[in-house]
Write an enzyme that holds these catalytic residues in place. Sequence first.
Site, PDB file in Angstrom:
ATOM      1  N   TYR A  65       0.833  -1.199   0.000  1.00 34.66           N
ATOM      2  CA  TYR A  65       0.000   0.000   0.000  1.00 34.66           C
ATOM      3  C   TYR A  65       0.870   1.252   0.000  1.00 34.66           C
ATOM      4  CZ  TYR A  65       0.915   1.282   4.858  1.00 34.66           C
ATOM      5  OH  TYR A  65       1.520   1.707   6.002  1.00 34.66           O
ATOM      6  N   ARG A  75       7.568   4.086  -5.256  1.00 32.44           N
ATOM      7  CA  ARG A  75       7.789   3.177  -4.120  1.00 32.44           C
ATOM      8  C   ARG A  75       6.789   2.019  -4.150  1.00 32.44           C
ATOM      9  NH1 ARG A  75       8.008   5.715   1.796  1.00 32.44           N
ATOM     10  NH2 ARG A  75       5.765   5.830   1.468  1.00 32.44           N
ATOM     11  N   LYS A 125       6.517  -1.890   1.562  1.00 34.78           N
ATOM     12  CA  LYS A 125       5.461  -1.250   2.356  1.00 34.78           C
ATOM     13  C   LYS A 125       4.265  -2.198   2.294  1.00 34.78           C
ATOM     14  CE  LYS A 125       3.679   3.367   3.097  1.00 34.78           C
ATOM     15  NZ  LYS A 125       3.591   3.180   4.528  1.00 34.78           N
ATOM     16  N   GLU A 182      13.260   2.830  13.347  1.00 35.10           N
ATOM     17  CA  GLU A 182      12.254   3.834  12.950  1.00 35.10           C
ATOM     18  C   GLU A 182      11.082   3.788  13.919  1.00 35.10           C
ATOM     19  OE1 GLU A 182      10.458   2.846   9.163  1.00 35.10           O
ATOM     20  OE2 GLU A 182      10.575   0.709   9.598  1.00 35.10           O
TER      21      GLU A 182
HETATM   22  N1  PMP Z   1       8.264   4.025   8.429  1.00 38.31           N
HETATM   23  C1  PMP Z   1       7.118   3.312   8.438  1.00 38.31           C
HETATM   24  C2  PMP Z   1       7.116   1.943   9.040  1.00 38.31           C
HETATM   25  C3  PMP Z   1       5.946   3.851   7.898  1.00 38.31           C
HETATM   26  O1  PMP Z   1       4.800   3.142   7.898  1.00 38.31           O
HETATM   27  C4  PMP Z   1       5.979   5.163   7.370  1.00 38.31           C
HETATM   28  C5  PMP Z   1       4.715   5.777   6.824  1.00 38.31           C
HETATM   29  N2  PMP Z   1       4.507   5.408   5.498  1.00 38.31           N
HETATM   30  C6  PMP Z   1       7.191   5.865   7.366  1.00 38.31           C
HETATM   31  C7  PMP Z   1       8.310   5.265   7.913  1.00 38.31           C
HETATM   32  C8  PMP Z   1       7.285   7.259   6.768  1.00 38.31           C
HETATM   33  O2  PMP Z   1       7.177   7.194   5.373  1.00 38.31           O
HETATM   34  P1  PMP Z   1       6.660   8.445   4.486  1.00 38.31           P
HETATM   35  O3  PMP Z   1       7.481   9.611   4.868  1.00 38.31           O
HETATM   36  O4  PMP Z   1       6.905   8.010   3.091  1.00 38.31           O
HETATM   37  O5  PMP Z   1       5.211   8.630   4.827  1.00 38.31           O
END
Ligand code: PMP
Length: 297
Positions: free
Chosen positions: A31, A50, A149, A182
């Site tokens: 997603y 992505r 993702k 993260e």
């Molecule tokens: N890490 C994880 C595990 C996430 O789910 C997200 C949100 N998509 C992010 C980092 C941040 O990604 P982005 O800046 O592309 O929203």
Amino acid sequence: MYVYLNGKIVPAKEAVVSVFDHGFLYGDGIYETMRGYNGVLFKLDEHLRRLHRSASLIGLTIPMDISHLKISIYETLIANSLRNAYVRLTISRGRGSVGLDPDLCPSPTVVIFTQEFKEYPSAFYRNGISLIIAETKRNLKEAINPQIKSLNFLNNILAKIEAKKKGAYEAIMLNVHGKIAEGTISNVFFYRDKVLCTPSTDCGLLDGITRGMVIELAGREDLKVKEGKFTKKDIYSAEEVFITNTTMEVMPVSKIDEQRYPVGNISKLLRKIYRQEVEACITNTKAEGPSIWGEKG
Ligand code: PMP
């Protein structure tokens, strides 16, 4: 509310997916979450790139090309008369008989739903939010690559449950080697000794699109940026901490476990220039030609 489901925009109550969908049975799918600002989807190309990377990492063929995906997203926004929107694009392996084999599913399920964007409370940005460092470790990247993702979010959900139990908003996950990876839905930054630090992708994390932008913007401001391997101790001794994602943008952090942080100048600066970038993107996208909304400029 209208939802895009496999080529059609249908009322939400008709947007139903089979109980035999492998997304539901096994979390087999991918997603993207995107944000629409005043009718313009920010970093849409990056999100779709992505999405394709995630698809290729799980051997899924997306049944439509990028321009068709883009049009479908905008059509869903238009059907819902939304300009400031949360957009979720989900592609699962599709319906199939029971069993892990992806070949059991003849065609992927594609869903796009959009909602009015609900702003985070302004106090979050003013005062910062509270985080914990979770006991739950981030998936080993050699086991499930966090750069996929995927619909499989249990690892992050377990950490989120820990955060909620402790009254925190978000949890930082360490990898199995004790290095910061993260947040459950965000990337982590901290500022210390005149260096903006963030875990490198080899720590096992999703390379957030917001993270990438913040690194670029910091470079433009001549801030020194270090992508590396950091421990709990490193972040506890930081002067400022913030997290990033598509919906939060740059979100200051006031507390991690028992450690407190001010909402400092670096977080404020990066938040401000991120916003300026969003505004510039809206203006430029509209200037490129009549927008999908049928307006001029
Ligand atoms: N890490 C994880 C595990 C996430 O789910 C997200 C949100 N998509 C992010 C980092 C941040 O990604 P982005 O800046 O592309 O929203």
